[in-house]
Design a protein around this motif. Structure first.
Motif, PDB file in Angstrom:
ATOM      1  N   PRO A   1      93.778  67.098  49.458  1.00 19.66           N
ATOM      2  CA  PRO A   1      92.591  66.893  49.957  1.00 19.66           C
ATOM      3  C   PRO A   1      92.224  65.674  50.906  1.00 19.66           C
ATOM      4  O   PRO A   1      91.483  65.434  51.628  1.00 19.66           O
ATOM      5  CB  PRO A   1      91.907  66.734  48.820  1.00 19.66           C
ATOM      6  CG  PRO A   1      92.686  67.323  47.681  1.00 19.66           C
ATOM      7  CD  PRO A   1      94.082  67.170  48.095  1.00 19.66           C
TER       8      PRO A   1
ATOM      9  N   GLN B   1      84.235  67.446  42.424  1.00 17.05           N
ATOM     10  CA  GLN B   1      83.159  67.296  43.447  1.00 17.05           C
ATOM     11  C   GLN B   1      81.828  67.062  42.904  1.00 17.05           C
ATOM     12  O   GLN B   1      80.869  66.440  43.458  1.00 17.05           O
ATOM     13  CB  GLN B   1      83.052  68.610  44.310  1.00 17.05           C
ATOM     14  CG  GLN B   1      82.197  68.656  45.668  1.00 17.05           C
ATOM     15  CD  GLN B   1      82.416  70.223  46.171  1.00 17.05           C
ATOM     16  OE1 GLN B   1      82.294  71.074  45.397  1.00 17.05           O
ATOM     17  NE2 GLN B   1      82.457  69.965  47.363  1.00 17.05           N
TER      18      GLN B   1
ATOM     19  N   THR C   1      86.349  64.336  35.108  1.00 15.51           N
ATOM     20  CA  THR C   1      87.544  65.209  35.279  1.00 15.51           C
ATOM     21  C   THR C   1      88.910  64.603  34.705  1.00 15.51           C
ATOM     22  O   THR C   1      89.704  65.450  33.884  1.00 15.51           O
ATOM     23  CB  THR C   1      87.692  65.608  36.801  1.00 15.51           C
ATOM     24  OG1 THR C   1      86.577  66.023  37.180  1.00 15.51           O
ATOM     25  CG2 THR C   1      88.793  66.547  36.951  1.00 15.51           C
TER      26      THR C   1
ATOM     27  N   ASP D   1      86.950  71.988  52.490  1.00 18.50           N
ATOM     28  CA  ASP D   1      86.456  71.898  51.276  1.00 18.50           C
ATOM     29  C   ASP D   1      87.384  72.400  50.333  1.00 18.50           C
ATOM     30  O   ASP D   1      88.486  73.142  50.821  1.00 18.50           O
ATOM     31  CB  ASP D   1      84.944  72.568  50.953  1.00 18.50           C
ATOM     32  CG  ASP D   1      84.980  74.047  51.445  1.00 18.50           C
ATOM     33  OD1 ASP D   1      86.023  74.728  51.283  1.00 18.50           O
ATOM     34  OD2 ASP D   1      84.109  74.538  52.121  1.00 18.50           O
ATOM     35  N   PRO D   2      87.256  72.185  49.015  1.00 18.62           N
ATOM     36  CA  PRO D   2      88.350  72.817  47.902  1.00 18.62           C
ATOM     37  C   PRO D   2      88.428  74.222  48.053  1.00 18.62           C
ATOM     38  O   PRO D   2      89.609  74.875  47.997  1.00 18.62           O
ATOM     39  CB  PRO D   2      87.255  72.394  46.517  1.00 18.62           C
ATOM     40  CG  PRO D   2      86.694  71.336  46.928  1.00 18.62           C
ATOM     41  CD  PRO D   2      86.238  71.442  48.256  1.00 18.62           C
TER      42      PRO D   2
ATOM     43  N   TYR E   1      92.508  75.911  40.159  1.00 17.96           N
ATOM     44  CA  TYR E   1      92.452  74.914  41.114  1.00 17.96           C
ATOM     45  C   TYR E   1      91.088  74.932  41.564  1.00 17.96           C
ATOM     46  O   TYR E   1      90.508  73.839  42.029  1.00 17.96           O
ATOM     47  CB  TYR E   1      93.415  75.456  42.330  1.00 17.96           C
ATOM     48  CG  TYR E   1      93.612  74.123  43.198  1.00 17.96           C
ATOM     49  CD1 TYR E   1      94.046  73.129  43.139  1.00 17.96           C
ATOM     50  CD2 TYR E   1      93.331  74.505  44.523  1.00 17.96           C
ATOM     51  CE1 TYR E   1      94.429  72.275  43.889  1.00 17.96           C
ATOM     52  CE2 TYR E   1      93.427  73.510  45.469  1.00 17.96           C
ATOM     53  CZ  TYR E   1      94.178  72.228  45.265  1.00 17.96           C
ATOM     54  OH  TYR E   1      94.165  71.629  46.176  1.00 17.96           O
TER      55      TYR E   1
ATOM     56  N   THR F   1      91.957  75.915  48.611  1.00 23.84           N
ATOM     57  CA  THR F   1      92.513  76.973  47.645  1.00 23.84           C
ATOM     58  C   THR F   1      92.922  78.242  48.428  1.00 23.84           C
ATOM     59  O   THR F   1      94.287  78.485  48.002  1.00 23.84           O
ATOM     60  CB  THR F   1      91.641  77.383  46.555  1.00 23.84           C
ATOM     61  OG1 THR F   1      91.152  76.202  45.822  1.00 23.84           O
ATOM     62  CG2 THR F   1      92.003  78.471  45.740  1.00 23.84           C
TER      63      THR F   1
ATOM     64  N   SER G   1      88.769  71.265  41.546  1.00 26.17           N
ATOM     65  CA  SER G   1      88.148  70.842  42.758  1.00 26.17           C
ATOM     66  C   SER G   1      86.676  70.734  42.517  1.00 26.17           C
ATOM     67  O   SER G   1      86.136  69.627  42.836  1.00 26.17           O
ATOM     68  CB  SER G   1      88.396  71.753  43.910  1.00 26.17           C
ATOM     69  OG  SER G   1      90.035  71.838  44.007  1.00 26.17           O
ATOM     70  N   LYS G   2      86.071  71.779  41.987  1.00 25.47           N
ATOM     71  CA  LYS G   2      84.696  71.622  41.480  1.00 25.47           C
ATOM     72  C   LYS G   2      84.103  70.568  40.721  1.00 25.47           C
ATOM     73  O   LYS G   2      83.090  69.904  40.661  1.00 25.47           O
ATOM     74  CB  LYS G   2      84.329  72.890  41.126  1.00 25.47           C
ATOM     75  CG  LYS G   2      82.584  73.328  41.285  1.00 25.47           C
ATOM     76  CD  LYS G   2      82.228  73.350  42.698  1.00 25.47           C
ATOM     77  CE  LYS G   2      80.680  73.658  42.616  1.00 25.47           C
ATOM     78  NZ  LYS G   2      80.303  73.660  44.264  1.00 25.47           N
TER      79      LYS G   2
END
Length: 315
Positions: free
Chosen positions: A28, A94, A101, A35-36, A86, A40, A90-91
């Motif tokens: 990233p 974010q 996390t 974006d994630p 994943y 992905t 990532s979310k």
């Protein structure tokens, strides 16, 4: 119980997988414009494509041994251990930030180790308590370090991030346990074949996400797309192909309680890469977390070593 030399080989494979998986955290930073979801899809499209190319020569020999049960296992393992994990991870970062996390994902080794302790001939959970306590201490230090940073997210966003992180924790725990159990059952596949089959299925699953990724995509320059392609391909080869192959080799050599501890290597290498990328030394809390995590692995190894030595002494 496995021979000590096999355990050493398994630990080496686990460390290698962690070193390669830790590179995922740099992706990233290298392609911040994407974006994630796009990361992905890009990663797993390449993983699927490369896996399909590598397994093509053996496809006819493998397919007769792939019944509905094996295909179902490949589908849910690919979803739980790759795409869903994943995306959730990532979310979580974010929406809730790195604090929640880091704290939740830091308990991955604990979750896998506790589940593994219920297996036949596993090291008793009571003998693993020091290792689990050290692991929890390391996770708390990482989370505390993150919580000390200025918070810019709303309470609702932090709660959402917590839920996404818990989802990621559950997703990867299910994968680690399920994948290990399937590796024990396989007689017609090597760990490399199983990894490539997982890659093919993961690639097909990522195709479903392509329309969504395109819909949310913004305009990027040609240079940005070139960098994105190189990073996605690099992560696919190093983390998904080679890293997963090393992990599968390790999973066949070590008991599940020790497999859970090997996940810590990903955290360790991710921290090291992060410090190198940011060109700084770790803070006191980060250093404490690093030491506690290493001590957790060594404690777990000691518990398993005692398990091997007792029967030999009795004999």
């Amino acid at each position: 119980m496995a021979h000590p030399h096999l355990k050493l080989a398994g630990i080496a494979f686990g460390a290698g997988a962690g070193a390669l998986w830790g590179l995922v955290f740099l992706a990233p930073e290298l392609v911040r414009d994407f974006d994630p979801l796009q990361l992905t899809v890009g990663r797993y499209l390449f993983y699927g494509l490369i896996s399909a190319i590598l397994i093509a020569p053996r496809w006819k020999a493998l397919t007769p041994h792939l019944a509905r049960r094996e295909w179902f296992a490949l589908c849910w393992l690919s979803l739980a251990g790759n795409v869903l994990y994943y995306l959730l991870l990532s979310k979580a970062i974010q929406t809730g930030g790195i604090a929640v996390t880091s704290l939740v994902i830091g308990f991955l080794p604990v979750a896998v180790t506790i589940i593994g302790s219920r297996h036949h001939e596993a090291v008793p959970l009571t003998r693993l308590l020091p290792s689990i306590a050290l692991c929890c201490g390391g996770a708390i230090c990482i989370g505390w370090q993150a919580l000390a940073l200025p918070a810019s997210e709303s309470v609702m966003a932090q709660v959402a991030g917590l839920l996404f992180a818990i989802g990621a924790l559950v997703s990867w725990t299910c994968y680690a346990v399920g994948n290990r159990r399937w590796l024990e059952r396989l007689h017609h596949f090597s760990v490399h074949d199983w990894n490539l089959l997982t890659g093919v299925v993961t690639g097909l699953q990522s195709l479903v996400l392509v329309p969504v990724a395109v819909a949310v995509s913004t305009a990027h320059s040609g240079a940005a797309w070139t960098r994105f392609t190189m990073v996605s391909a690099g992560v696919a080869v190093l983390a998904s192909i080679v890293g997963n192959a090393l992990w599968n080799k390790m999973s066949r050599l070590l008991p599940l309680t020790l497999v859970g501890q090997m996940i810590l290597f990903e955290t360790l290498f991710a921290l090291i890469y992060g410090f190198l990328w940011e060109q700084r030394l770790p803070t006191m809390l980060e250093a404490a977390a690093f030491i506690l995590v290493v001590a957790s692995v060594l404690s777990c190894l000691a518990a398993h070593r005692k398990r091997v030595m007792v029967p030999l002494a009795a004999a």
